[in-house]
Structures are given as structure tokens and as C-alpha cells.
Enzyme design. Sequence first.
Site, mmCIF file in Angstrom:
data_model
loop_
_atom_site.group_PDB
_atom_site.id
_atom_site.type_symbol
_atom_site.label_atom_id
_atom_site.label_comp_id
_atom_site.label_asym_id
_atom_site.label_seq_id
_atom_site.Cartn_x
_atom_site.Cartn_y
_atom_site.Cartn_z
ATOM 1 N N ASN A 1 0.812 -1.226 0.000
ATOM 2 C CA ASN A 1 0.000 0.000 0.000
ATOM 3 C C ASN A 1 0.846 1.277 0.000
ATOM 4 O OD1 ASN A 1 -2.411 1.819 0.909
ATOM 5 N ND2 ASN A 1 -0.898 2.012 2.554
ATOM 6 N N VAL B 1 -9.362 8.968 -2.418
ATOM 7 C CA VAL B 1 -9.515 8.770 -0.975
ATOM 8 C C VAL B 1 -8.996 10.000 -0.234
ATOM 9 C CG1 VAL B 1 -9.190 7.085 0.877
ATOM 10 C CG2 VAL B 1 -8.891 6.356 -1.500
ATOM 11 N N TYR C 1 4.163 9.030 -11.329
ATOM 12 C CA TYR C 1 3.136 8.251 -10.630
ATOM 13 C C TYR C 1 2.421 7.281 -11.577
ATOM 14 C CZ TYR C 1 -0.767 7.320 -7.416
ATOM 15 O OH TYR C 1 -1.690 6.721 -6.598
ATOM 16 N N LYS D 1 2.542 3.118 -11.297
ATOM 17 C CA LYS D 1 1.334 2.321 -11.032
ATOM 18 C C LYS D 1 0.986 1.431 -12.227
ATOM 19 C CE LYS D 1 0.378 3.801 -6.829
ATOM 20 N NZ LYS D 1 0.450 2.915 -5.663
HETATM 21 N N1 LIG Z 1 -5.464 8.807 -1.777
HETATM 22 C C1 LIG Z 1 -5.899 8.549 -2.995
HETATM 23 O O1 LIG Z 1 -6.814 9.214 -3.526
HETATM 24 C C2 LIG Z 1 -5.311 7.418 -3.773
HETATM 25 C C3 LIG Z 1 -5.824 7.171 -5.053
HETATM 26 C C4 LIG Z 1 -5.306 6.116 -5.794
HETATM 27 C C5 LIG Z 1 -4.297 5.326 -5.251
HETATM 28 N N2 LIG Z 1 -3.810 5.599 -4.006
HETATM 29 C C6 LIG Z 1 -2.757 4.731 -3.477
HETATM 30 O O2 LIG Z 1 -3.127 4.275 -2.187
HETATM 31 C C7 LIG Z 1 -1.952 4.034 -1.400
HETATM 32 C C8 LIG Z 1 -2.084 4.753 -0.065
HETATM 33 O O3 LIG Z 1 -2.184 6.153 -0.327
HETATM 34 P P1 LIG Z 1 -2.636 7.214 0.778
HETATM 35 O O4 LIG Z 1 -3.456 8.205 0.055
HETATM 36 O O5 LIG Z 1 -3.151 6.528 1.980
HETATM 37 O O6 LIG Z 1 -1.213 7.885 1.080
HETATM 38 P P2 LIG Z 1 -0.671 8.665 2.388
HETATM 39 O O7 LIG Z 1 -1.807 9.149 3.208
HETATM 40 O O8 LIG Z 1 0.323 9.632 1.857
HETATM 41 O O9 LIG Z 1 0.082 7.503 3.206
HETATM 42 C C9 LIG Z 1 1.213 6.880 2.656
HETATM 43 C C10 LIG Z 1 1.721 5.799 3.591
HETATM 44 O O10 LIG Z 1 2.892 5.237 2.981
HETATM 45 C C11 LIG Z 1 3.997 5.350 3.874
HETATM 46 N N3 LIG Z 1 5.202 5.678 3.112
HETATM 47 C C12 LIG Z 1 5.380 6.758 2.302
HETATM 48 N N4 LIG Z 1 6.633 6.770 1.836
HETATM 49 C C13 LIG Z 1 7.249 5.681 2.350
HETATM 50 C C14 LIG Z 1 8.560 5.146 2.241
HETATM 51 N N5 LIG Z 1 9.504 5.765 1.516
HETATM 52 N N6 LIG Z 1 8.856 4.000 2.898
HETATM 53 C C15 LIG Z 1 7.916 3.395 3.657
HETATM 54 N N7 LIG Z 1 6.665 3.837 3.805
HETATM 55 C C16 LIG Z 1 6.335 4.970 3.155
HETATM 56 C C17 LIG Z 1 3.627 6.483 4.829
HETATM 57 O O11 LIG Z 1 4.213 6.272 6.113
HETATM 58 P P3 LIG Z 1 5.541 7.034 6.638
HETATM 59 O O12 LIG Z 1 5.410 8.473 6.243
HETATM 60 O O13 LIG Z 1 5.507 6.762 8.098
HETATM 61 O O14 LIG Z 1 6.666 6.328 5.954
HETATM 62 C C18 LIG Z 1 2.112 6.315 4.953
HETATM 63 O O15 LIG Z 1 1.809 5.371 5.957
HETATM 64 C C19 LIG Z 1 -0.779 4.536 -2.253
HETATM 65 O O16 LIG Z 1 -0.174 3.442 -2.903
HETATM 66 C C20 LIG Z 1 -1.439 5.435 -3.275
HETATM 67 O O17 LIG Z 1 -0.707 5.537 -4.463
HETATM 68 C C21 LIG Z 1 -4.297 6.618 -3.258
#
Ligand SMILES: NC(=O)c1ccc[n+]([C@@H]2O[C@H](COP(=O)([O-])OP(=O)(O)OC[C@H]3O[C@@H](n4cnc5c(N)ncnc54)[C@H](OP(=O)(O)O)[C@@H]3O)[C@@H](O)[C@H]2O)c1
Length: 244
Positions: A80, A180, A147, A151
Site C-alpha cells: 500500500n 480517498v 506516478y 502504477k
Molecule cells: N489517496 C488517494 O486518492 C489514492 C488514489 C489512488 C491510489 N492511491 C494509493 O493508495 C496508497 C495509499 O495512499 P494514501 O493516500 O493513503 O497515502 P498517504 O496518506 O500519503 O500515506 C502513505 C503511507 O505510505 C507510507 N510511506 C510513504 N513513503 C514511504 C517510504 N519511503 N517508505 C515506507 N513507507 C512509506 C507512509 O508512512 P511514513 O510516512 O511513516 O513512511 C504512509 O503510511 C498509495 O499506494 C497510493 O498511491 C491513493
Amino acid sequence: MKKSLLILTGHTKGLGNAILERFLSLENTQIIAISRTGLEIQHPNLTEVHLDLSDLAGLEAHLSKIFPTGDFDEVMLVNNAGWIGEVKPVGKLHPKGIRQVMNLNLLAPMILTNAFAKAYSEVKGRKVICNISSGAAHKPLAGWGEYCSSKAGLAMFSQVAAKELSDSGFRVFSLAPGIVDTEMQAEIRAADESDFPALDRFKSYKESNQLSSAAEVAEKIFYLLTHSELFPEVLQDVRNFKLP
Ligand SMILES: NC(=O)c1ccc[n+]([C@@H]2O[C@H](COP(=O)([O-])OP(=O)(O)OC[C@H]3O[C@@H](n4cnc5c(N)ncnc54)[C@H](OP(=O)(O)O)[C@@H]3O)[C@@H](O)[C@H]2O)c1
């Protein structure tokens, strides 16, 4: 009682944190959760691993410590952790940014999927790998070169892995979670309009409450993971299925 294992990356915030909360509510699931930072919680089922997943040498050095041995009836890997990358057009990207986002979004999930398949090939019960992808894997968006590419690569890798691992009982999914309401969306809205022509559209999603909550998306991912037999396709989008 059934004994389950969940390995989850990016558990400290956003969607990953909501997935973690959902699984922590179960009694019998051991959870290995990987992020750079940690949470201020103690839970008997949770082991946190602090790793920067964009540092592939660090990941490889830790690999043997991530996959616990045990008499598991069910094993799940959720890749994730992800980053939107530099929101800038080609020509304005930095080599370091390109490397970081491909390492985190594509290469680390490939390395973890490969090691997971090796570690748990003998498990007899449910074996599921869920790579969190994005609608952007299949739709080019100006400003998201890093990005979209990362993906798209993850979606293709998931489809190849699904073919190769099906005989040994693994299900592999590439799942788009929809839009999200997380810090990643806030980072997208903070982009410069001259670098990201779709900025107003993303601002309006938030203003008109079109974002899903992380908890509701996590509930759907939980359902997919625990009812994988109901989902024959590798490519999944949470917007296309309803909870019963
Ligand atoms: N939000 C959306 O609308 C959306 C849409 C499509 C896909 N996604 C995908 O859903 C997934 C989760 O996204 P999110 O929106 O929940 O993102 P987020 O709120 O930015 O959270 C990202 C998570 O990944 C961890 N992370 C980031 N960089 C890291 C690194 N270098 N090493 C280890 N851990 C790392 C962060 O923890 P730390 O900072 O503690 O490392 C955090 O727990 C992602 O793959 C994203 O591409 C999200």
C-alpha cells in the site's frame, strides 16, 4: 481457531492506517506493518518495521526479517505504501525523484511480492497479494509521469504474477482505491497549476465531498482479501463493487 498473517506497507497514515485498524479488530491475525515512522500504539498482534521502502538496499538487507514463519492458515500481503511523486511535467523532473517514486511504488512491491511468494508457497489456505494501484495506472495525466508509470508497471507486474503464481494457490490483485481523503490528496491539491493542468478538478473533488473515506475503502479491501474467491479478475477497482 484460524491463524492469519497480514504484511502491510504504509500503515501509519491514510488508507494503510485504516486497513491496519480493520485488521487490529481481529483476534487472530498477526500483522507486520512497514513504514518509515511508527505509531504510538502497543498491540499484541502488531509488529512495526521502520524502513524507507525507497531505499532498496535497506529493504533487501531486512528482507529475511520481514516474513515470520508459523503455522498460518491464511497469508496476505498488501503493498500500500506509495507517493504521488513530483507533480511536474517531463523536462522538470529530478533524477532523484524519478528514482524514489519508482523504487517505492514499483520496485519495493515487486521485491516484497517475490519474497512473499517464496516464503509462503507451502501454506495450504488462502494466499492473497493485493497491490494498491490507481486509476492513473491506465489513464495518462499531465504532471503525473512518475506516478502513472509506477502504477502502470505495478498493474502489469500483478497480472504477470497472477498467472505465474496461480498454480501454487496465490491470488494477486492490482486494486484501484478510488479517490480517498488522505494526505496524498492534500499533496496533489498543493501542486502548482502550471505543472498540473487538472488541479482545479482535484480541488473540486474535495470541495464537493466526492472523496471516499479511508475507512470505507479499507472495509472493501478487507472484504476482497477475505473473500478473494469472489473476485476472479486481477485488476480491481473498489468503485466497481459494493459490500453485501
Ligand atoms: N489517496 C488517494 O486518492 C489514492 C488514489 C489512488 C491510489 N492511491 C494509493 O493508495 C496508497 C495509499 O495512499 P494514501 O493516500 O493513503 O497515502 P498517504 O496518506 O500519503 O500515506 C502513505 C503511507 O505510505 C507510507 N510511506 C510513504 N513513503 C514511504 C517510504 N519511503 N517508505 C515506507 N513507507 C512509506 C507512509 O508512512 P511514513 O510516512 O511513516 O513512511 C504512509 O503510511 C498509495 O499506494 C497510493 O498511491 C491513493
